[in-house]
Design a protein around this motif. Sequence first.
Motif, mmCIF file in Angstrom:
data_model
loop_
_atom_site.group_PDB
_atom_site.id
_atom_site.type_symbol
_atom_site.label_atom_id
_atom_site.label_comp_id
_atom_site.label_asym_id
_atom_site.label_seq_id
_atom_site.Cartn_x
_atom_site.Cartn_y
_atom_site.Cartn_z
ATOM 1 N N ASN A 128 -2.612 -12.718 2.862
ATOM 2 C CA ASN A 128 -1.932 -12.339 2.167
ATOM 3 C C ASN A 128 -0.725 -10.775 2.794
ATOM 4 O OD1 ASN A 128 0.656 -12.458 0.911
ATOM 5 N ND2 ASN A 128 -0.655 -13.309 -0.726
ATOM 6 N N PRO A 129 -0.230 -10.937 3.375
ATOM 7 C CA PRO A 129 0.382 -9.238 3.914
ATOM 8 C C PRO A 129 1.311 -8.421 2.480
ATOM 9 C CG PRO A 129 2.173 -11.226 4.933
ATOM 10 C CD PRO A 129 0.941 -11.817 4.188
ATOM 11 N N SER A 130 1.132 -9.132 1.590
ATOM 12 C CA SER A 130 1.887 -8.683 -0.201
ATOM 13 C C SER A 130 1.144 -8.305 -0.685
ATOM 14 C CB SER A 130 2.572 -10.219 -1.349
ATOM 15 O OG SER A 130 0.918 -10.777 -1.128
ATOM 16 N N LEU A 131 -0.563 -8.628 -0.964
ATOM 17 C CA LEU A 131 -1.351 -7.365 -0.966
ATOM 18 C C LEU A 131 -0.984 -5.765 0.496
ATOM 19 C CD1 LEU A 131 -4.225 -9.524 -1.150
ATOM 20 C CD2 LEU A 131 -3.570 -9.151 -3.338
ATOM 21 N N GLU A 132 -0.851 -5.485 0.981
ATOM 22 C CA GLU A 132 -1.553 -4.317 1.505
ATOM 23 C C GLU A 132 0.007 -3.799 0.978
ATOM 24 O OE1 GLU A 132 -3.474 -5.175 5.670
ATOM 25 O OE2 GLU A 132 -1.935 -6.983 4.664
ATOM 26 N N GLU A 133 1.375 -4.775 1.260
ATOM 27 C CA GLU A 133 2.645 -4.218 1.297
ATOM 28 C C GLU A 133 2.825 -3.371 0.116
ATOM 29 O OE1 GLU A 133 5.449 -7.612 1.878
ATOM 30 O OE2 GLU A 133 5.255 -7.283 4.001
ATOM 31 N N ALA A 134 2.131 -4.260 -0.910
ATOM 32 C CA ALA A 134 2.031 -3.404 -2.396
ATOM 33 C C ALA A 134 1.759 -2.514 -2.780
ATOM 34 C CB ALA A 134 1.532 -4.959 -3.112
ATOM 35 N N ALA A 135 0.769 -1.874 -1.738
ATOM 36 C CA ALA A 135 0.342 -1.284 -2.001
ATOM 37 C C ALA A 135 0.450 -0.348 -1.355
ATOM 38 C CB ALA A 135 -1.821 -1.408 -0.989
ATOM 39 N N LEU A 136 1.654 -0.423 0.057
ATOM 40 C CA LEU A 136 1.897 0.591 0.632
ATOM 41 C C LEU A 136 3.504 1.033 -0.883
ATOM 42 C CD1 LEU A 136 2.609 -1.174 3.518
ATOM 43 C CD2 LEU A 136 1.196 1.279 3.469
ATOM 44 N N ASP A 137 3.964 0.164 -1.455
ATOM 45 C CA ASP A 137 4.957 0.439 -2.477
ATOM 46 C C ASP A 137 4.411 1.452 -3.603
ATOM 47 O OD1 ASP A 137 6.123 -0.877 -0.718
ATOM 48 O OD2 ASP A 137 6.251 -3.086 -1.834
ATOM 49 N N LEU A 138 3.281 1.585 -3.897
ATOM 50 C CA LEU A 138 2.829 2.446 -4.978
ATOM 51 C C LEU A 138 2.357 3.906 -3.981
ATOM 52 C CD1 LEU A 138 0.340 -0.368 -6.744
ATOM 53 C CD2 LEU A 138 2.338 0.304 -7.701
ATOM 54 N N GLY A 139 2.715 4.332 -2.710
ATOM 55 C CA GLY A 139 2.206 5.165 -2.303
ATOM 56 C C GLY A 139 1.294 5.753 -1.938
ATOM 57 N N ALA A 140 0.592 4.301 -0.988
ATOM 58 C CA ALA A 140 -0.973 4.707 -0.369
ATOM 59 C C ALA A 140 -0.418 4.671 1.375
ATOM 60 C CB ALA A 140 -1.734 3.264 -0.865
#
Length: 272
Positions: A163-175
């Motif tokens: 599910n790409p949303s997991l990685e996208e959420a981490a990117l949105d949080l600054g990772a």
Amino acid sequence: MKPNRVLQFIALGIGFAFLYIPILSLIVYSFNDSQLVTVWTHFSTRWYQALATDDELITAAWLSLRIALMTAFASVIIGTWAGFVLARMGRFRGFTLYTGMINAPLVIPEVIQGISLLLLFVEMGKLFGWPAGRGVFTIWIGHVMLCISYVAIIVQSRVRELNPSLEEAALDLGATPFKVFFQITLPLISQALAAGWLLSFTLSIDDLVLSAFLSGPGSTTLPLVVFSRVRLGLNPEMNALATLFILVVTAGVIVGNYFMQRAERKRMAMAV
């Protein structure tokens, strides 16, 4: 019980019998005292004792084990990146060529791969003086070349299911993308990595064709020793060796499945 159900059980039973009865008979005859492989006399462990004092087989087994371990780790590292690129980078310039190069070892016969690598190493030795001869390093390169494709295909199929949303959420949080890959993506595809590692290890330790082309003096692997001896006739010592390998592989598969199932349960619990 329905007739179709009965036929399914019968077909399944025949299939399992065809696969596992020869293995069970091999294990049983490894404890046979007779020198004739197919004639049972009485129970004995003499062939395990003979195996323990067979320096040639033990040396070849350790060499094959070392090469298989190095191949498994290298194939997982390179194949993971290759599979991730196939699954996530889209159709970039040269994508078709890249895909073909990754999949080529899957369809090219090992004899052709062995001949091509042998010619390559011979010409490199003439031009650059390296490698000076064939041995562990050249066998390792050949095995890695073969196993990368399998790992890449396994990782590619697993990454596409994420599910790409997991990685996208981490990117949105600054990772950073690098951090997301190692802390989010890798744990999610750990089962695929374990499967690729086990497959690479098995392919390497079992390989005969590439090893025959790429080996040199002092680098004879276990399949080469076994093949050379079997050509002269079956030996009960081979049954003992095969039984030990079956036990080791079975234990490895059980342990691997345990850790993969535990990781899957942990991931499902976190998702809930």
